[in-house]
Scaffold this active site. Sequence first.
Site, short mmCIF file in Angstrom:
data_model
loop_
_atom_site.label_atom_id
_atom_site.label_comp_id
_atom_site.label_asym_id
_atom_site.label_seq_id
_atom_site.Cartn_x
_atom_site.Cartn_y
_atom_site.Cartn_z
N ASN A 109 0.83 -1.20 0.00
CA ASN A 109 0.00 0.00 0.00
C ASN A 109 0.86 1.26 0.00
OD1 ASN A 109 -2.02 -1.81 0.13
ND2 ASN A 109 -2.50 -1.49 2.30
N ASP A 111 -0.46 4.24 1.02
CA ASP A 111 -1.30 5.22 1.70
C ASP A 111 -0.78 5.73 3.04
OD1 ASP A 111 -1.84 3.06 3.49
OD2 ASP A 111 -3.65 2.48 2.39
N HIS A 126 5.84 -0.71 -2.68
CA HIS A 126 5.42 0.01 -3.89
C HIS A 126 5.51 1.52 -3.72
CE1 HIS A 126 2.95 -3.73 -5.35
NE2 HIS A 126 4.24 -3.88 -5.47
N GLY A 194 -5.28 -8.99 3.25
CA GLY A 194 -5.94 -8.10 2.28
C GLY A 194 -5.21 -7.92 0.97
N ASN A 220 -8.43 -12.50 4.81
CA ASN A 220 -8.99 -11.95 3.57
C ASN A 220 -10.48 -12.25 3.57
OD1 ASN A 220 -9.58 -11.41 0.71
ND2 ASN A 220 -7.36 -11.53 0.41
N ALA A 238 -10.42 -7.49 7.62
CA ALA A 238 -9.24 -7.31 8.46
C ALA A 238 -9.55 -6.50 9.72
CB ALA A 238 -8.14 -6.61 7.65
P1 OAD Z 1 -6.17 -6.10 -4.81
O1 OAD Z 1 -7.23 -5.09 -5.10
O2 OAD Z 1 -5.61 -6.87 -5.94
O3 OAD Z 1 -6.71 -7.14 -3.74
C1 OAD Z 1 -7.38 -6.72 -2.58
C2 OAD Z 1 -7.65 -7.95 -1.73
O4 OAD Z 1 -8.19 -7.52 -0.49
C3 OAD Z 1 -8.63 -8.94 -2.32
O5 OAD Z 1 -8.08 -10.26 -2.21
C4 OAD Z 1 -9.88 -8.81 -1.45
O6 OAD Z 1 -10.59 -10.04 -1.30
C5 OAD Z 1 -9.28 -8.36 -0.14
N1 OAD Z 1 -10.15 -7.55 0.73
C6 OAD Z 1 -11.06 -6.61 0.38
N2 OAD Z 1 -11.59 -6.03 1.46
C7 OAD Z 1 -11.01 -6.62 2.54
C8 OAD Z 1 -11.11 -6.44 3.95
N3 OAD Z 1 -11.94 -5.54 4.50
N4 OAD Z 1 -10.36 -7.23 4.75
C9 OAD Z 1 -9.51 -8.15 4.23
N5 OAD Z 1 -9.37 -8.36 2.90
C10 OAD Z 1 -10.10 -7.60 2.07
O7 OAD Z 1 -5.02 -5.32 -4.00
P2 OAD Z 1 -3.49 -5.73 -3.77
O8 OAD Z 1 -3.34 -7.19 -3.63
O9 OAD Z 1 -2.97 -4.84 -2.70
O10 OAD Z 1 0.32 -2.06 -7.32
O11 OAD Z 1 -2.86 -5.27 -5.15
C11 OAD Z 1 -1.48 -5.39 -5.30
C12 OAD Z 1 -0.95 -4.30 -6.17
O12 OAD Z 1 -1.70 -4.26 -7.41
C13 OAD Z 1 -1.12 -2.90 -5.63
O13 OAD Z 1 -0.10 -2.55 -4.72
C14 OAD Z 1 -1.04 -2.05 -6.87
C15 OAD Z 1 -1.94 -2.87 -7.76
O14 OAD Z 1 -1.70 -2.73 -9.13
C16 OAD Z 1 0.78 -1.05 -8.05
O15 OAD Z 1 0.11 -0.07 -8.34
C17 OAD Z 1 2.20 -1.24 -8.48
#
Ligand code: OAD
Length: 265
Positions: A109, A111, A126, A194, A220, A238
């Site tokens: 993240n 943020d 990132h 997450g 997740n 989470a």
């Molecule tokens: P994703 O949007 O790919 O995945 C988010 C995950 O969080 C999913 O598996 C959801 O099921 C889960 N999720 C949603 N709400 C949740 C909650 N309240 N509690 C727990 N889990 C929850 O996001 P990332 O895996 O972070 O990179 O994506 C990885 C990277 O892809 C990011 O850092 C970004 C993006 O492209 C770059 O921009 C380089």
Amino acid sequence: MTPPDGLFEAADALRGAASVAVLSGAGVSAESGLATFRDGCDALWGRYPPERLATPEAFAADPALVSEWYDRRRLACLAAEPNAGHRALAALERWLDSRGGDCVVLTQNVDGLHRRAGSQRVVELHGSVLTWRCTRSGERVTPGPEPFASYPLPSHAGGLLRPDVVWFGEALPEAALAAAARAVASCDLLLVVGTSARVWPAAGLIGAAAAEGATVVEVNTADSEASADVDWHLRGPAGSVLPRLVVAAFGALAPARDAESPPPV
Ligand code: OAD
């Protein structure tokens, strides 16, 4: 609310771990009101094409569009507050510290919410959308909480400011990747929170930890690419699962102020 399957087994493993690494993704910030990238109708990459916004080529082609989009994300992150999940991870670090162990958060993240929640050892794989850097000199700046005066924003060195994030096609910061590799090679337990585990090399940290013998616990709301291979998948948000996990492991969220005498658990 009934506890997610595996909560108490995962808590036992957490209590027994001296060294914990956390790999976090956009899901941990979802309950702070920040959209994730890939799931749900609000997902960022569903609404905005990443190839027009998150590549060096996109910035070169339309720096105004890319700067304005990232400035809006920056302002959204500044306006967001850490949630109970971020705070539970900060409490976990304090518990480990008070017992002579260690805990590091490896986050995808951008943020800044883990640090704002109190986590002190955070590796930003990132980068950060809160800092921007000059395309000419590489100098980093931390802009204030107002929108930029123009898009794109010129830098003092005669270049443009771009967000200090990793775009598709760019390498991760070397020091961050090295720190993450060290953390997963030496941890007893990896908490994967997450993330869809679809973006590499971050996703590869999960298999690397497991290959070194670490217990892997996932938190997740849904299945991820990693779910089939983890020891426990604690299904749920989470913001409610992480506090329950920390309380089940250590008896409370906040350790004693005096690090010498943590409360009995
Ligand atoms: P994703 O949007 O790919 O995945 C988010 C995950 O969080 C999913 O598996 C959801 O099921 C889960 N999720 C949603 N709400 C949740 C909650 N309240 N509690 C727990 N889990 C929850 O996001 P990332 O895996 O972070 O990179 O994506 C990885 C990277 O892809 C990011 O850092 C970004 C993006 O492209 C770059 O921009 C380089």
